[in-house]
Design a protein around this motif. Sequence first.
Motif, short mmCIF file in Angstrom:
data_model
loop_
_atom_site.label_atom_id
_atom_site.label_comp_id
_atom_site.label_asym_id
_atom_site.label_seq_id
_atom_site.Cartn_x
_atom_site.Cartn_y
_atom_site.Cartn_z
N ALA A 1 11.42 5.47 3.97
CA ALA A 1 12.35 5.96 4.98
C ALA A 1 13.27 7.04 4.42
CB ALA A 1 13.18 4.81 5.54
N SER B 1 5.40 -8.69 5.36
CA SER B 1 5.80 -7.53 4.55
C SER B 1 4.70 -6.50 4.41
CB SER B 1 6.23 -8.01 3.15
OG SER B 1 5.15 -8.61 2.47
N LYS C 1 9.58 -0.08 2.24
CA LYS C 1 10.05 0.45 3.53
C LYS C 1 11.29 1.33 3.34
CE LYS C 1 8.38 -3.48 6.30
NZ LYS C 1 7.89 -4.32 5.20
N GLU C 2 12.24 0.85 2.55
CA GLU C 2 13.47 1.61 2.32
C GLU C 2 13.17 2.93 1.60
OE1 GLU C 2 12.92 -1.60 1.64
OE2 GLU C 2 14.79 -2.76 1.56
N PRO D 1 2.55 2.37 -0.39
CA PRO D 1 3.45 1.23 -0.31
C PRO D 1 2.86 -0.10 -0.75
CG PRO D 1 2.59 1.77 1.85
CD PRO D 1 2.06 2.82 0.93
N HIS E 1 0.27 4.65 6.20
CA HIS E 1 1.55 5.28 5.83
C HIS E 1 1.55 5.74 4.37
CE1 HIS E 1 3.06 3.90 9.67
NE2 HIS E 1 2.70 2.68 9.35
N GLU F 1 3.22 -5.94 -1.73
CA GLU F 1 4.07 -4.81 -1.34
C GLU F 1 4.79 -4.23 -2.55
OE1 GLU F 1 7.75 -3.80 1.77
OE2 GLU F 1 7.32 -5.87 1.19
N LYS G 1 2.33 -3.88 8.23
CA LYS G 1 2.54 -2.48 8.62
C LYS G 1 1.71 -1.53 7.76
CE LYS G 1 6.20 1.01 8.98
NZ LYS G 1 7.65 1.31 8.78
N PHE G 2 1.32 -1.99 6.57
CA PHE G 2 0.70 -1.08 5.60
C PHE G 2 -0.80 -1.32 5.38
CE2 PHE G 2 5.16 -1.46 3.81
CZ PHE G 2 5.60 -0.29 4.39
#
Length: 347
Positions: A66, A110, A62-63, A49, A138, A57, A113-114
């Motif tokens: 998912a 953004s 994210k989309e 990601p 991730h 990013e 999380k990664f």
Amino acid sequence: MKDVDYLIVGCGLASIAFCEELRAHNKTFVVFDNNSQKSSIVAAGLYNPVILKRFSEVWKAKEQLALALPVYRALEKELQIKVDYKLRILRRFTSIQEQNKWFTASDKPSLEKFLSTKLVKNTSAVIDAPFGFGEVLHAGRIDTETLITYYRNFLKQNGYFEEITFRHSQIEFVADGIQYQNIRTKHVVFAEGFGVKQNPYFKDMPLTGSKGEILTIEAPDLNIDYAIKSSVFIIPLGDDLYNVGATYDNVDKTNATTEKAKEELLSKVNTVLKCKYEVVNQVAGIRPTVKDRRPLVGQHAKHKNLYVLNGLGTRGVMIAPYVARELFQFVENSKSLDTEIDIKRFN
């Protein structure tokens, strides 16, 4: 005469994702593919990601994740294979300044999380990384060659597959749709990768194409279970094998491997590895790339039954399920396409 809802040309990552949308909604289809396009098969298959060159990013990361990861889990179950390998990706730092840029990026909403905020120290005597690594979270690898091989066999076994060259000149536009040889269909989706340049209906799209070559090396002394991103990726495959790649050539549009690319990759990997290794394979393919780095999805301006699903570039593993759903919703439910991927943006 055979009647189907869709005829699909090509059987790479985009096509597989679209076929899965069709199967989920009980649509009938047939796929034509002559195995001439190699970009999906020779892809490294990473889902990552983060753009590790700039610490930014990936578009809609994210989309995309998912949507994509459940698709690959379902395919593993359907095909009874393993293709999704969770994988740590470590970005090799070349200076203290790069470390600081990483930690600054990890504070962005953004990216938090990664990007791990913990510096990973190098513990391997055969890796040159005095400034350590940053870890991407991730992330993982899809074994694209195994996925495509088994999916093609699945299509064949169920009567969904024609392993022959599609002849664009034999498309006939009839009152209730399209006829192609002995097939009547409502829609034709072209997911041909760089092969779309030979498609008379979509050949003028701004698809540039970038040749990529990958080496497979055997390195018994390396013994790592994580991927390293430096000037090249070093990706573990198991059994002491690692993929090293990839090159970017915007001039050569053939699938032939070259000594020039091999030398380029070896010169880069030699700045990272201090162990002996042997090159055991080399592959090449043309990535379907676009100047604005967004996919090419949409409907032909004149022939409304013809659609394109292309331009996934270097991140097809992540993008394919997203663009496949966008196109399906556009065709079946008249939902507007994401303007960033709609081919109308180039009109």
